[in-house]
Design a protein around this motif. Structure first.
Motif, short mmCIF file in Angstrom:
data_model
loop_
_atom_site.label_atom_id
_atom_site.label_comp_id
_atom_site.label_asym_id
_atom_site.label_seq_id
_atom_site.Cartn_x
_atom_site.Cartn_y
_atom_site.Cartn_z
N GLU A 196 31.05 -5.85 -34.85
CA GLU A 196 30.34 -6.49 -35.72
C GLU A 196 30.38 -8.20 -35.43
OE1 GLU A 196 28.92 -6.23 -40.65
OE2 GLU A 196 30.43 -4.43 -40.00
N ILE A 197 31.35 -8.32 -35.32
CA ILE A 197 31.67 -10.12 -35.88
C ILE A 197 31.24 -10.34 -34.24
CG2 ILE A 197 32.99 -11.47 -35.31
CD1 ILE A 197 32.69 -10.82 -38.08
N GLU A 198 31.45 -9.22 -33.00
CA GLU A 198 31.06 -10.15 -32.29
C GLU A 198 29.49 -9.65 -31.63
OE1 GLU A 198 32.70 -6.80 -28.80
OE2 GLU A 198 34.36 -7.32 -29.76
N LYS A 199 28.73 -8.81 -32.60
CA LYS A 199 27.04 -8.63 -32.14
C LYS A 199 27.06 -10.06 -32.98
CE LYS A 199 26.60 -3.86 -31.16
NZ LYS A 199 26.49 -2.41 -31.95
N VAL A 200 27.11 -10.34 -34.19
CA VAL A 200 26.92 -11.74 -34.57
C VAL A 200 26.76 -12.88 -33.40
CG1 VAL A 200 27.19 -13.09 -36.81
CG2 VAL A 200 27.34 -10.79 -36.95
N VAL A 201 27.92 -12.88 -32.84
CA VAL A 201 28.19 -14.44 -32.59
C VAL A 201 27.44 -13.69 -31.18
CG1 VAL A 201 29.65 -15.44 -30.71
CG2 VAL A 201 30.60 -14.59 -32.65
N ILE A 202 26.83 -13.39 -30.55
CA ILE A 202 25.80 -12.59 -29.50
C ILE A 202 24.67 -13.43 -30.29
CG2 ILE A 202 24.60 -11.88 -27.91
CD1 ILE A 202 27.20 -9.71 -27.73
N GLU A 203 24.33 -12.72 -31.52
CA GLU A 203 22.81 -13.59 -31.36
C GLU A 203 22.41 -14.83 -32.15
OE1 GLU A 203 20.60 -10.91 -34.38
OE2 GLU A 203 21.23 -9.37 -33.56
N CYS A 204 23.97 -15.31 -32.64
CA CYS A 204 23.87 -16.89 -33.20
C CYS A 204 23.96 -18.07 -31.59
CB CYS A 204 25.65 -16.91 -33.32
SG CYS A 204 25.64 -17.00 -35.22
N ARG A 205 24.42 -17.26 -30.36
CA ARG A 205 24.20 -18.02 -29.00
C ARG A 205 22.50 -17.85 -28.87
NH1 ARG A 205 27.50 -21.39 -27.30
NH2 ARG A 205 26.66 -20.70 -25.24
N ALA A 206 22.28 -16.97 -28.87
CA ALA A 206 20.73 -16.29 -28.54
C ALA A 206 19.47 -16.95 -29.52
CB ALA A 206 20.16 -14.65 -28.85
N ASN A 207 19.99 -17.70 -30.47
CA ASN A 207 19.13 -18.07 -31.35
C ASN A 207 19.24 -19.33 -31.75
OD1 ASN A 207 17.28 -16.13 -32.65
ND2 ASN A 207 18.72 -14.87 -32.54
N ASN A 208 20.56 -20.15 -30.72
CA ASN A 208 20.98 -21.55 -30.99
C ASN A 208 21.63 -21.48 -31.91
OD1 ASN A 208 19.76 -22.02 -28.50
ND2 ASN A 208 17.79 -21.88 -29.21
N PHE A 209 22.76 -21.04 -32.64
CA PHE A 209 23.52 -21.28 -34.03
C PHE A 209 24.65 -21.68 -34.00
CE2 PHE A 209 19.95 -19.30 -36.48
CZ PHE A 209 19.73 -19.47 -37.42
#
Length: 219
Positions: A25-38
């Motif tokens: 779950e954490i990995e997917k959060v990190v991926i989405e953060c990168r994709a959305n410039n967070f």
């Protein structure tokens, strides 16, 4: 999908109600953060899988994300904190919750809890080997009096056969005046072979919860 909102410059993810937050779950959060410039994020959870904490923070750091893990108080904790209030929580307006109630309810950053697990036949031994709190003004006031960071544990309890729903307190150790330290080891014997989930609940001297779910295989 995995970013549920934002608070200031941080993305926010809220973990599942009836399951621990996992590394996947954490990995997917990190991926989405990168994709959305967070480059900063909060992950809130009620429970945490055994491998989550430093591993999660290291993973996020390597991907340029400053990750903070935040413990959500249980419903029972919130009720106990709000004793004396005549409340129906789900019917209260958001502005009233923010102005009047949040000062009583703390969302604390998850402490680092390291537990060594050993099995010998049908017996399992748990040992708390490290416990570190996130820096706060409260901690700074007493830091020079603490020789072993585990002394910051006020109480810990174990559910030896956690089913993913209600926590059953089947073992506990707490500080008393004569002995201001908890036992750092706990043992349990299982009657049947199989795989078990163990939930450990730690309360620190400031009243904050840290929960951890472990898995053991008894042969």
């Amino acid at each position: 999908k995995y970013l549920h909102g934002r608070k200031g410059e941080r993305a926010v993810h809220i973990g599942p109600l009836n399951a621990p937050v996992t590394m996947e779950e954490i990995e997917k959060v990190v991926i989405e953060c990168r994709a959305n410039n967070f480059n900063k994020a909060y992950v809130l959870g009620w429970e945490w899988s055994y491998e989550v904490n430093e591993l999660a923070k290291n993973l996020a750091r390597k991907n340029g994300v400053d990750l903070r893990l935040v413990q959500i108080p249980s419903v029972n904790e919130i009720k106990s904190l709000l004793v004396g209030f005549d409340l129906q929580l789900l019917k209260i307006r958001d502005d009233v919750v923010e102005k009047e109630l949040l000062k009583y309810v703390k969302f604390s950053e998850v402490a680092y809890l390291e537990i060594d697990t050993k099995t010998n036949g049908n017996e399992v031994l748990l040992k708390i080997t490290d416990f570190q709190l996130a820096p706060t003004a409260e901690l700074a006031e007493i830091a020079n009096k603490v020789k072993d960071s585990r002394e910051l544990i006020d109480y810990w309890a174990i559910d030896w056969n956690y089913k993913g729903d209600t926590f059953h307190n089947q073992w506990q150790s707490f500080r008393v005046k004569k002995n201001p330290k908890v036992d750092y080891e706990a043992k349990h014997k299982y009657e049947d072979a199989g795989e078990y989930q163990i939930m450990v609940k730690v309360i620190d001297v400031f009243g904050n919860d840290t929960n951890k779910v472990l898995k053991v295989k008894i042969e």
